[in-house]
Design a protein around this motif. Structure first.
Motif, PDB file in Angstrom:
ATOM      1  N   SER A   1     -28.714  21.691  97.171  1.00  0.00           N
ATOM      2  CA  SER A   1     -27.981  22.177  98.321  1.00  0.00           C
ATOM      3  C   SER A   1     -28.867  22.138  99.557  1.00  0.00           C
ATOM      4  CB  SER A   1     -27.500  23.607  98.079  1.00  0.00           C
ATOM      5  OG  SER A   1     -26.970  24.130  99.271  1.00  0.00           O
ATOM      6  N   PRO A   2     -28.329  21.684 100.671  1.00  0.00           N
ATOM      7  CA  PRO A   2     -29.124  21.654 101.903  1.00  0.00           C
ATOM      8  C   PRO A   2     -29.419  23.041 102.462  1.00  0.00           C
ATOM      9  CG  PRO A   2     -26.872  20.942 102.333  1.00  0.00           C
ATOM     10  CD  PRO A   2     -27.001  21.113 100.847  1.00  0.00           C
ATOM     11  N   ILE A   3     -28.761  24.079 101.935  1.00  0.00           N
ATOM     12  CA  ILE A   3     -28.999  25.425 102.467  1.00  0.00           C
ATOM     13  C   ILE A   3     -29.846  26.284 101.534  1.00  0.00           C
ATOM     14  CG2 ILE A   3     -26.883  25.364 103.836  1.00  0.00           C
ATOM     15  CD1 ILE A   3     -25.791  27.525 101.807  1.00  0.00           C
ATOM     16  N   GLY A   4     -30.176  25.811 100.349  1.00  0.00           N
ATOM     17  CA  GLY A   4     -30.986  26.593  99.416  1.00  0.00           C
ATOM     18  C   GLY A   4     -30.222  26.929  98.164  1.00  0.00           C
ATOM     19  N   GLU A   5     -30.516  28.105  97.604  1.00  0.00           N
ATOM     20  CA  GLU A   5     -29.904  28.512  96.339  1.00  0.00           C
ATOM     21  C   GLU A   5     -29.812  30.029  96.271  1.00  0.00           C
ATOM     22  OE1 GLU A   5     -33.594  28.515  93.259  1.00  0.00           O
ATOM     23  OE2 GLU A   5     -33.070  26.557  94.107  1.00  0.00           O
ATOM     24  N   PRO A   6     -28.941  30.533  95.405  1.00  0.00           N
ATOM     25  CA  PRO A   6     -28.856  31.987  95.241  1.00  0.00           C
ATOM     26  C   PRO A   6     -30.233  32.546  94.871  1.00  0.00           C
ATOM     27  CG  PRO A   6     -27.042  30.920  94.117  1.00  0.00           C
ATOM     28  CD  PRO A   6     -27.985  29.828  94.551  1.00  0.00           C
ATOM     29  N   GLY A   7     -30.576  33.663  95.488  1.00  0.00           N
ATOM     30  CA  GLY A   7     -31.874  34.278  95.228  1.00  0.00           C
ATOM     31  C   GLY A   7     -31.820  35.258  94.081  1.00  0.00           C
TER      32      GLY A   7
ATOM     33  N   ASN B   1     -23.405  33.110  98.479  1.00  0.00           N
ATOM     34  CA  ASN B   1     -23.777  32.897  99.879  1.00  0.00           C
ATOM     35  C   ASN B   1     -22.778  33.515 100.862  1.00  0.00           C
ATOM     36  OD1 ASN B   1     -21.850  30.911  99.070  1.00  0.00           O
ATOM     37  ND2 ASN B   1     -22.373  29.679 100.853  1.00  0.00           N
ATOM     38  N   LYS B   2     -21.851  34.360 100.366  1.00  0.00           N
ATOM     39  CA  LYS B   2     -20.820  34.954 101.215  1.00  0.00           C
ATOM     40  C   LYS B   2     -20.589  36.406 100.836  1.00  0.00           C
ATOM     41  CE  LYS B   2     -17.835  30.852 101.672  1.00  0.00           C
ATOM     42  NZ  LYS B   2     -18.854  29.885 101.395  1.00  0.00           N
ATOM     43  N   ILE B   3     -20.211  37.190 101.856  1.00  0.00           N
ATOM     44  CA  ILE B   3     -19.773  38.556 101.598  1.00  0.00           C
ATOM     45  C   ILE B   3     -18.784  38.954 102.689  1.00  0.00           C
ATOM     46  CG2 ILE B   3     -21.690  39.631 102.854  1.00  0.00           C
ATOM     47  CD1 ILE B   3     -21.589  41.879 100.683  1.00  0.00           C
ATOM     48  N   SER B   4     -17.710  39.613 102.286  1.00  0.00           N
ATOM     49  CA  SER B   4     -16.736  40.173 103.225  1.00  0.00           C
ATOM     50  C   SER B   4     -16.890  41.685 103.185  1.00  0.00           C
ATOM     51  CB  SER B   4     -15.306  39.803 102.827  1.00  0.00           C
ATOM     52  OG  SER B   4     -15.085  38.428 103.026  1.00  0.00           O
ATOM     53  N   LEU B   5     -16.868  42.297 104.379  1.00  0.00           N
ATOM     54  CA  LEU B   5     -17.065  43.739 104.453  1.00  0.00           C
ATOM     55  C   LEU B   5     -16.002  44.398 105.324  1.00  0.00           C
ATOM     56  CD1 LEU B   5     -20.932  43.819 104.962  1.00  0.00           C
ATOM     57  CD2 LEU B   5     -19.682  44.447 102.894  1.00  0.00           C
ATOM     58  N   ALA B   6     -15.415  45.449 104.788  1.00  0.00           N
ATOM     59  CA  ALA B   6     -14.462  46.256 105.541  1.00  0.00           C
ATOM     60  C   ALA B   6     -15.233  47.048 106.602  1.00  0.00           C
ATOM     61  CB  ALA B   6     -13.733  47.204 104.592  1.00  0.00           C
ATOM     62  N   PRO B   7     -14.534  47.542 107.612  1.00  0.00           N
ATOM     63  CA  PRO B   7     -15.196  48.346 108.647  1.00  0.00           C
ATOM     64  C   PRO B   7     -15.995  49.498 108.043  1.00  0.00           C
ATOM     65  CG  PRO B   7     -12.929  47.898 109.266  1.00  0.00           C
ATOM     66  CD  PRO B   7     -13.096  47.411 107.855  1.00  0.00           C
TER      67      PRO B   7
ATOM     68  N   LYS C   1     -18.569  49.378 106.144  1.00  0.00           N
ATOM     69  CA  LYS C   1     -19.180  49.095 104.836  1.00  0.00           C
ATOM     70  C   LYS C   1     -20.469  48.291 104.981  1.00  0.00           C
ATOM     71  CE  LYS C   1     -16.077  51.158 102.441  1.00  0.00           C
ATOM     72  NZ  LYS C   1     -16.386  52.408 101.801  1.00  0.00           N
ATOM     73  N   GLN C   2     -21.251  48.302 103.911  1.00  0.00           N
ATOM     74  CA  GLN C   2     -22.525  47.592 103.871  1.00  0.00           C
ATOM     75  C   GLN C   2     -22.615  46.829 102.559  1.00  0.00           C
ATOM     76  OE1 GLN C   2     -26.059  49.704 105.292  1.00  0.00           O
ATOM     77  NE2 GLN C   2     -27.091  49.178 103.380  1.00  0.00           N
ATOM     78  N   GLY C   3     -23.302  45.699 102.573  1.00  0.00           N
ATOM     79  CA  GLY C   3     -23.500  44.905 101.375  1.00  0.00           C
ATOM     80  C   GLY C   3     -24.711  44.013 101.550  1.00  0.00           C
ATOM     81  N   GLU C   4     -24.942  43.147 100.577  1.00  0.00           N
ATOM     82  CA  GLU C   4     -26.109  42.267 100.691  1.00  0.00           C
ATOM     83  C   GLU C   4     -25.846  40.893 100.123  1.00  0.00           C
ATOM     84  OE1 GLU C   4     -28.881  43.303  96.854  1.00  0.00           O
ATOM     85  OE2 GLU C   4     -29.083  44.616  98.587  1.00  0.00           O
ATOM     86  N   VAL C   5     -26.618  39.942 100.640  1.00  0.00           N
ATOM     87  CA  VAL C   5     -26.665  38.576 100.144  1.00  0.00           C
ATOM     88  C   VAL C   5     -28.141  38.279  99.927  1.00  0.00           C
ATOM     89  CG1 VAL C   5     -26.368  36.139 100.767  1.00  0.00           C
ATOM     90  CG2 VAL C   5     -24.559  37.785 101.293  1.00  0.00           C
ATOM     91  N   ILE C   6     -28.485  37.792  98.744  1.00  0.00           N
ATOM     92  CA  ILE C   6     -29.867  37.412  98.453  1.00  0.00           C
ATOM     93  C   ILE C   6     -29.892  35.894  98.335  1.00  0.00           C
ATOM     94  CG2 ILE C   6     -31.781  37.589  96.829  1.00  0.00           C
ATOM     95  CD1 ILE C   6     -30.727  40.384  96.092  1.00  0.00           C
ATOM     96  N   TRP C   7     -30.714  35.263  99.186  1.00  0.00           N
ATOM     97  CA  TRP C   7     -30.709  33.807  99.266  1.00  0.00           C
ATOM     98  C   TRP C   7     -32.124  33.263  99.348  1.00  0.00           C
ATOM     99  CZ3 TRP C   7     -26.723  31.051  98.003  1.00  0.00           C
ATOM    100  CH2 TRP C   7     -26.771  29.676  98.228  1.00  0.00           C
ATOM    101  N   LYS C   8     -32.388  32.183  98.597  1.00  0.00           N
ATOM    102  CA  LYS C   8     -33.679  31.491  98.636  1.00  0.00           C
ATOM    103  C   LYS C   8     -33.517  30.231  99.481  1.00  0.00           C
ATOM    104  CE  LYS C   8     -37.415  29.592  95.891  1.00  0.00           C
ATOM    105  NZ  LYS C   8     -37.923  29.323  94.545  1.00  0.00           N
ATOM    106  N   PHE C   9     -34.359  30.107 100.496  1.00  0.00           N
ATOM    107  CA  PHE C   9     -34.323  28.956 101.399  1.00  0.00           C
ATOM    108  C   PHE C   9     -35.324  27.918 100.905  1.00  0.00           C
ATOM    109  CE2 PHE C   9     -32.565  32.466 103.722  1.00  0.00           C
ATOM    110  CZ  PHE C   9     -31.468  31.893 104.355  1.00  0.00           C
ATOM    111  N   THR C  10     -34.818  26.887 100.245  1.00  0.00           N
ATOM    112  CA  THR C  10     -35.675  25.912  99.572  1.00  0.00           C
ATOM    113  C   THR C  10     -36.063  24.732 100.441  1.00  0.00           C
ATOM    114  OG1 THR C  10     -33.730  24.792  98.694  1.00  0.00           O
ATOM    115  CG2 THR C  10     -34.735  26.493  97.299  1.00  0.00           C
ATOM    116  N   LYS C  11     -35.371  24.525 101.551  1.00  0.00           N
ATOM    117  CA  LYS C  11     -35.629  23.361 102.408  1.00  0.00           C
ATOM    118  C   LYS C  11     -35.821  23.796 103.846  1.00  0.00           C
ATOM    119  CE  LYS C  11     -33.092  20.321  99.408  1.00  0.00           C
ATOM    120  NZ  LYS C  11     -32.053  19.372  99.202  1.00  0.00           N
ATOM    121  N   ALA C  12     -36.727  23.104 104.528  1.00  0.00           N
ATOM    122  CA  ALA C  12     -36.941  23.363 105.958  1.00  0.00           C
ATOM    123  C   ALA C  12     -35.736  22.839 106.739  1.00  0.00           C
ATOM    124  CB  ALA C  12     -38.221  22.677 106.429  1.00  0.00           C
TER     125      ALA C  12
END
Length: 160
Positions: free
Chosen positions: A36-42, A115-121, A123-134
């Protein structure tokens, strides 16, 4: 069971999206999303650092310009401080634009992707992502009208 013409088209569109999503989820045969050009799930135990991103009134992300290093695993802590639902979606510009067009047709679509999260007003959540390419990785809120209003940002990934 009979469906109207428009309902049949919706079913076909959904089936096509699911099929293409499954094809993309498979990645390469050697290991999934690694190309993937954007990396991979962390992986949570490998997080290098945490970056808080607020989704605010005025259809904005704060910050909207983020700097990371190639190989870093980032925990994005997303907080929706606005009064409407927002989404944080990492992708290439092309992926985000294509998905935005789908969201216009199916605005109540729910996501279950790393790589996605939807949040209601409020609310808080997280996305963990590994950036493998510059390079650059875009992010945006793809709820109808939000992307057009400028709710987007950029992760600049510096080479090692």
């Amino acid at each position: 069971m009979q469906f109207s013409r428009s309902k049949s088209r919706q079913i076909i569109a959904i089936a096509s999206m699911l099929a293409s999503g499954l094809a993309m989820a498979g990645g390469n045969h050697a290991g999934g999303h690694h190309d993937s050009p954007i990396g991979e799930p962390g992986v949570a135990s490998k997080v290098s650092r945490t970056i808080q991103v607020d989704m605010i009134n005025g259809m904005r992300f704060i910050p909207s310009d983020i700097q990371v290093k190639q190989g870093e695993t980032i925990r994005f802590v997303l907080k929706n401080t606005d009064s409407v639902k927002h989404e944080f979606s990492l992708g290439t510009k092309q992926e985000l634009l294509e998905h935005y067009e789908v969201m216009k047709k199916f605005p109540d679509m729910e996501h279950d992707e790393p790589n996605k999260i939807s949040l209601a007003p409020g609310k808080q959540g997280e996305v963990i992502w590994k950036f493998t390419k510059a390079g650059a990785v875009d992010f945006a809120c793809l709820h109808v009208g939000h992307f057009d209003a400028g709710m987007k940002g950029l992760v600049k990934v510096a080479a090692r």
